[in-house]
Design an enzyme around this catalytic site. Sequence first.
Site, mmCIF file in Angstrom:
data_model
loop_
_atom_site.group_PDB
_atom_site.id
_atom_site.type_symbol
_atom_site.label_atom_id
_atom_site.label_comp_id
_atom_site.label_asym_id
_atom_site.label_seq_id
_atom_site.Cartn_x
_atom_site.Cartn_y
_atom_site.Cartn_z
ATOM 1 N N ASP A 125 -1.434 -6.293 6.020
ATOM 2 C CA ASP A 125 -1.116 -6.515 4.606
ATOM 3 C C ASP A 125 -0.741 -7.981 4.443
ATOM 4 O O ASP A 125 0.248 -8.437 5.027
ATOM 5 C CB ASP A 125 0.014 -5.588 4.176
ATOM 6 C CG ASP A 125 -0.389 -4.129 4.327
ATOM 7 O OD1 ASP A 125 -0.978 -3.576 3.389
ATOM 8 O OD2 ASP A 125 -0.154 -3.561 5.435
ATOM 9 N N ASP B 157 2.772 4.676 4.978
ATOM 10 C CA ASP B 157 2.566 4.148 6.342
ATOM 11 C C ASP B 157 2.572 2.612 6.363
ATOM 12 O O ASP B 157 2.561 2.020 7.440
ATOM 13 C CB ASP B 157 1.304 4.731 6.999
ATOM 14 C CG ASP B 157 0.076 4.762 6.105
ATOM 15 O OD1 ASP B 157 0.192 4.499 4.892
ATOM 16 O OD2 ASP B 157 -1.010 5.048 6.640
ATOM 17 N N HIS B 158 2.620 1.979 5.190
ATOM 18 C CA HIS B 158 2.691 0.516 5.091
ATOM 19 C C HIS B 158 4.070 0.066 4.602
ATOM 20 O O HIS B 158 4.735 0.794 3.854
ATOM 21 C CB HIS B 158 1.675 -0.007 4.084
ATOM 22 C CG HIS B 158 0.248 0.208 4.477
ATOM 23 N ND1 HIS B 158 -0.581 -0.809 4.893
ATOM 24 C CD2 HIS B 158 -0.502 1.338 4.511
ATOM 25 C CE1 HIS B 158 -1.786 -0.324 5.159
ATOM 26 N NE2 HIS B 158 -1.766 0.981 4.935
ATOM 27 N N ASN C 291 -6.803 -4.421 5.820
ATOM 28 C CA ASN C 291 -7.309 -3.567 6.906
ATOM 29 C C ASN C 291 -7.919 -4.369 8.053
ATOM 30 O O ASN C 291 -8.802 -3.872 8.774
ATOM 31 C CB ASN C 291 -8.295 -2.517 6.363
ATOM 32 C CG ASN C 291 -7.587 -1.216 5.975
ATOM 33 O OD1 ASN C 291 -6.725 -0.733 6.703
ATOM 34 N ND2 ASN C 291 -7.936 -0.659 4.837
ATOM 35 N N ASP D 85 -3.993 -4.891 0.940
ATOM 36 C CA ASP D 85 -4.250 -4.278 2.244
ATOM 37 C C ASP D 85 -5.632 -4.739 2.693
ATOM 38 O O ASP D 85 -6.641 -4.280 2.147
ATOM 39 C CB ASP D 85 -4.176 -2.757 2.116
ATOM 40 C CG ASP D 85 -4.498 -2.050 3.424
ATOM 41 O OD1 ASP D 85 -4.767 -2.741 4.434
ATOM 42 O OD2 ASP D 85 -4.486 -0.805 3.435
ATOM 43 N N GLU E 241 -3.914 1.889 -2.926
ATOM 44 C CA GLU E 241 -3.987 3.326 -2.662
ATOM 45 C C GLU E 241 -3.066 4.116 -3.592
ATOM 46 O O GLU E 241 -2.295 4.958 -3.150
ATOM 47 C CB GLU E 241 -3.692 3.647 -1.183
ATOM 48 C CG GLU E 241 -4.902 3.389 -0.284
ATOM 49 C CD GLU E 241 -4.892 4.245 0.977
ATOM 50 O OE1 GLU E 241 -5.469 5.342 0.921
ATOM 51 O OE2 GLU E 241 -4.321 3.810 1.990
ATOM 52 N N ASN F 95 0.884 -1.171 0.000
ATOM 53 C CA ASN F 95 0.000 0.000 0.000
ATOM 54 C C ASN F 95 0.917 1.213 0.000
ATOM 55 O O ASN F 95 1.614 1.478 0.989
ATOM 56 C CB ASN F 95 -0.925 -0.001 1.225
ATOM 57 C CG ASN F 95 -1.822 1.226 1.266
ATOM 58 O OD1 ASN F 95 -1.398 2.321 0.888
ATOM 59 N ND2 ASN F 95 -3.044 1.056 1.716
#
Length: 254
Positions: free
Chosen positions: A216, A245-246, A147, A145, A34, A7
Site C-alpha cells: 500500500d 488485512d491491510h 498489490n 493498494d 475494496e 484497503n
Amino acid sequence: MRIATWNVNSLAVRLDQVLAFAGSARPDVFALQETKLPDERFPSAEIGAAGYRVLFSGQKSYNGVALLARGELLDASREIVGEPDPQRRWLAASFAGVRIIDVYIPNGESVGSEKYAYKLGWMERLCQGIAAELARHPELVVLGDFNVAPEPRDVHDPRVWEGKIMFSEPEREALRRLLGLGLHDVFRRFEQPEQEFSWWDYRMGAFRRNRGLRIDLILASDALAARCTACRIDKQPRRHQRPSDHAPVIAEFR
DNA sequence: ATGGTGGCGCGGCCA
C-alpha cells in the site's frame, strides 16, 4: 495537507473502523479500496455526518474505490482515459489544487495465470493514464493498494517471495516504470523501522509473526514530493476485532 | 501439507 489510504476489505464491515480512523488521524483526503459496495449502497450519509464529502466508484461484491475529503473534490474521473473497465479500480479527483488518484491494482492470483496477465496489462494502462494526468496536473498523488512490493526490504522474506505474486520481477518492473514517470514512494523519503509492512495474510498468524508485505503506497510527483514532511503506516487498526488485512498509510504535505 | 482465513452470499469466487 494530510492524505491517507486504506484497503478496507468491505466498507460495510469496516465503516465504524473507517470513521474511527478518520476521527483520530483526521486526513484531509482519505482513499479507500475494496469497498465491495454498489454505488446505491454507499454510506454517504454516515460519512457525510463525519465531515467528509465523498466520491465513489463501486460494484457489487468485488473491488470498489472511494475518496473522502474535507472539502471540494473536482473534475472526478472513474476510468483511465480511453480504457473502459467494468472492474472499479480507479478514481481520480482534484482537491485544493492537488490531483488525487486512488487505485486498486489487480491482485493477479499467481504468476503465469490469466489474472496475472490482466494485472500486468492493467499496470501498463495505469502508466499511460498517469502520464496523461501528470501532463495536466504537476502536483499529483497516486495512492492505494498496488498489490506489488517495490523492493526486497518491503517483503518479510525475499527468498520466499522471489518470483511469487506481488513480488515477481515483471510486477516490480511495471512499478518501476510508473515511478519513472517522475513519482516518489514517499514512505522511503523518511527513516522507517525495519520490517515495516502494510498487509498481512489473515491465515497462519501472519500479522502476529509480522509476515507481511508493503504493498500500500503513496506516490507523489516531483513537485509534491518536495513538500512531503512525513509518511507512516498505522498498524493499530490491524489489531482490531475483525480487522481489514491491510493497515492504513498516512502522509503529510506542507 | 496445493493447506490456512475472511468477505460475499449461500456455491464458489476472490484475495
